[in-house]
Every structure is written in C-alpha cells, then in structure tokens.
Scaffold this active site. Sequence first.
Site, PDB file in Angstrom:
ATOM      1  N   PHE A  44      17.295 -98.616   0.636  1.00  0.00           N
ATOM      2  CA  PHE A  44      16.244 -99.622   0.678  1.00  0.00           C
ATOM      3  C   PHE A  44      15.058 -99.310   0.932  1.00  0.00           C
ATOM      4  O   PHE A  44      14.625 -98.356   1.577  1.00  0.00           O
ATOM      5  CB  PHE A  44      16.864-100.909   1.709  1.00  0.00           C
ATOM      6  CG  PHE A  44      17.915-101.206   1.636  1.00  0.00           C
ATOM      7  CD1 PHE A  44      18.385-102.286   0.340  1.00  0.00           C
ATOM      8  CD2 PHE A  44      19.086-101.034   2.536  1.00  0.00           C
ATOM      9  CE1 PHE A  44      19.810-102.807   0.533  1.00  0.00           C
ATOM     10  CE2 PHE A  44      20.615-101.561   2.375  1.00  0.00           C
ATOM     11  CZ  PHE A  44      20.731-102.200   1.045  1.00  0.00           C
ATOM     12  N   ASP A  45      13.963-100.087   0.238  1.00  0.00           N
ATOM     13  CA  ASP A  45      12.501 -99.649   0.553  1.00  0.00           C
ATOM     14  C   ASP A  45      11.999-100.955   1.657  1.00  0.00           C
ATOM     15  O   ASP A  45      11.124-100.498   2.153  1.00  0.00           O
ATOM     16  CB  ASP A  45      11.812 -99.958  -0.751  1.00  0.00           C
ATOM     17  CG  ASP A  45      12.334 -99.104  -1.909  1.00  0.00           C
ATOM     18  OD1 ASP A  45      12.439 -97.973  -1.560  1.00  0.00           O
ATOM     19  OD2 ASP A  45      12.309 -99.566  -3.185  1.00  0.00           O
ATOM     20  N   THR A  46      12.446-102.175   1.352  1.00  0.00           N
ATOM     21  CA  THR A  46      12.058-103.148   2.305  1.00  0.00           C
ATOM     22  C   THR A  46      13.314-103.836   3.057  1.00  0.00           C
ATOM     23  O   THR A  46      14.253-103.654   2.665  1.00  0.00           O
ATOM     24  CB  THR A  46      11.539-104.370   1.495  1.00  0.00           C
ATOM     25  OG1 THR A  46      10.414-103.823   0.324  1.00  0.00           O
ATOM     26  CG2 THR A  46      10.944-105.524   2.215  1.00  0.00           C
TER      27      THR A  46
ATOM     28  N   ARG B 209       9.078-100.660   4.334  1.00  0.00           N
ATOM     29  CA  ARG B 209       8.311-101.777   4.594  1.00  0.00           C
ATOM     30  C   ARG B 209       8.988-102.624   5.336  1.00  0.00           C
ATOM     31  O   ARG B 209      10.241-103.035   5.170  1.00  0.00           O
ATOM     32  CB  ARG B 209       7.911-102.550   3.378  1.00  0.00           C
ATOM     33  CG  ARG B 209       6.873-103.689   3.427  1.00  0.00           C
ATOM     34  CD  ARG B 209       6.261-104.376   2.283  1.00  0.00           C
ATOM     35  NE  ARG B 209       7.400-104.338   1.321  1.00  0.00           N
ATOM     36  CZ  ARG B 209       6.827-104.684   0.148  1.00  0.00           C
ATOM     37  NH1 ARG B 209       5.759-105.102  -0.340  1.00  0.00           N
ATOM     38  NH2 ARG B 209       7.873-104.661  -1.031  1.00  0.00           N
TER      39      ARG B 209
ATOM     40  N   ARG C  92      16.503-103.231  -4.011  1.00  0.00           N
ATOM     41  CA  ARG C  92      16.039-102.477  -2.898  1.00  0.00           C
ATOM     42  C   ARG C  92      15.555-102.986  -1.525  1.00  0.00           C
ATOM     43  O   ARG C  92      14.695-102.742  -0.770  1.00  0.00           O
ATOM     44  CB  ARG C  92      14.894-101.197  -3.466  1.00  0.00           C
ATOM     45  CG  ARG C  92      15.357-100.616  -4.695  1.00  0.00           C
ATOM     46  CD  ARG C  92      15.999 -99.400  -4.425  1.00  0.00           C
ATOM     47  NE  ARG C  92      14.989 -98.610  -3.592  1.00  0.00           N
ATOM     48  CZ  ARG C  92      15.804 -97.248  -2.793  1.00  0.00           C
ATOM     49  NH1 ARG C  92      17.041 -97.089  -2.990  1.00  0.00           N
ATOM     50  NH2 ARG C  92      15.132 -96.757  -1.935  1.00  0.00           N
TER      51      ARG C  92
END
Length: 305
Positions: free
Chosen positions: A21-23, A55, A246
């Site tokens: 994941f990004d967030t 994030r 993501r």
Amino acid sequence: SAPPKYLTGDPAAINEFIDKFDTFLFDCDGVLWSGDHIFEGVPETIALLRSKGKRTVFVTNNSTKSRQEYLKKLTGLGIPSEVDDIFGSSYSAAIYVSRILKLPEGKNKVYIIGETGIEKELESEGIPYIGGTDPTYRRDITPEDFKALADGSLLDDDVGIVLCGLDFHINYLKLAVGMHYLKRGALFLATNTDSTLPMHHDFFLGAGSVHVPLIYASGQQPLALGKPSQAMMDAVEGKFQLDRARTCMIGDRLNTDIKFGVEGKLGGTLHVATGVNQKADWEKEDPIAIPSFYADKLSDLRLGA
Ligand code: PLP
Ligand code: CA
C-alpha cells in the site's frame, strides 16, 4: 472470501502488508486511542509508516469535532499532522452539501442537530445554518412552541436540509423542529449512523441512536455521509487522488470501517482488536464484513521496522 491474514508476530507478513500500500486510512477511536488515552506505540507506528513514504490519512466518524479540533487532538497525543490529513464525518457532510448538492441560496440553510464540529465545517464551506449549539433550541418545549411549529412561524423558509450528528443536548424541541422541516420536504442527512459510542470501557448512545426518533416520526431514512457511506469514500478518493488498489483502511469496527473499505473496493482492510469488534465478530457465521488483514493492535506493525 478468504480468511484474514494474521499480521501479529509475523515480520515477513507485516513487511509484505506494508509494501502492498501507498496510503493508509486510519479510523481514530479504537485504533489510535480510546477517548483521550493514546495506545502504546501508536505514534511510533505512524512515524514508521511515514518514514517508509506512506501517506497517512485519519478518517473519523466523530462529528462533534471539526478537523481543526481533531488536529489539536492528534498533535497533542503525539501524532503531528496537518489539517488536510484529516477527514471527519462533519467535513464529509459539509462538502457534500456545498459541492455535490449545491442547493440554491434561500434553500440551502442547514438545520443542525449536533455539536460544534458540524457548525465549524459548514462555516468553512460558507453554508448557512441554524440549530446546533444555539441555546434557542436547547431548552424545554413550551405550549407556544407547539403552536408556532404547527402554524410554521417557528420555521425558517430557507432551511432545505436537516443534518444530524451526535448531539449531547438532544431534546423534544430540537427533534420536533427537525421533524417539521422534514415534513416540509427538507433533505435528511446524517454525519454518521454509529449505534454506539465507546467511552470509559462502556457504551453510550451514538449519533445513529440519537436520530432514530426522526426516522420513526418522518418515515424517512437519512443519507449518511460518514463511514461506511461511499459518498465519503468518493470524497476521500477525490481529495487525496487515491489509487484504491494501493490503499488500506484500518479500523476497529466491522459495520463502519471494514465495510467502508470492502465496499469501496480498496486493496485491503486491516481489523485491529483494540476497539468495538473482536475477531470473533468476523469468525462467526454471516459476519457484517470480513477484513483482509488482522492484527491484535496497530503497534504490532512495528515488527516490520
Ligand atoms: N462519534 C463520536 C461522537 C465519537 O466521540 C466517536 C469516537 O470518539 C465516534 C463517533 C467514532 O469515531 P471513529 O470513527 O474515529 O471511531
Ligand atoms: Ca473506531
């Protein structure tokens, strides 16, 4: 669907989870803290995720505080943030009213059942309102009020929306005024429908329980703008330019947080057992929602350092 993947005590699984994941969307109460008590290791866990370039967004159903007030709470409890990292149900409702509904002037005034969080977010979107914390409505109903409601003289013709959140001063007058606006065709919105409010290791009435009298009396259902509403997910996606695949929602409650992430088709949902629901709640037959990941507590993710 597949059973959730256990992360607690498994560094390889934790690293794989974080890499996916990004967030991360965080529910607040029951994940980061309980009331005013921050859970051990939570600030360090958030800092760890940020240091890996993730994030972090805080998505709360608590309508009683504005984003500014939430910012103070987060920062005070050791999670330095910015107002734009926060997405509350009052903000969600305010931007729905101002940017999606866009009712014309003279029909866009909001009658609030709720606290200052709703007032402040409507103000910041330039939406007029009445009710809320105004003492005019926070008092016992009188015989004159009944008459003035029946003949309409107590009602403001500009009100086109009734917006309900948790109101700690709910009373007959406030409900009767709300019911009359609904009868006159006002739109029925709610910040959230949480049945209960966890406090002091016990349960109290949540926003959803407080607006039930209006549902019963009007025969209408409110459009709720907090988790699990997909109106909120769409607004979060738009604001943060999310790649849903993501993005992971982390929460303690199946019928709000986990349902929010599952219905929003996020890449993952993580259930932690420090709040309302326990793993027995999704292990049972016919659960409300099944998370894709599970950890006993958020700070278990630190093993992936
Ligand atoms: N509503 C109110 C009024 C609350 O005080 C809380 C928790 O503090 C909640 C809802 C649930 O908030 P969250 O979505 O962060 O768990
Ligand atoms: Ca929660």
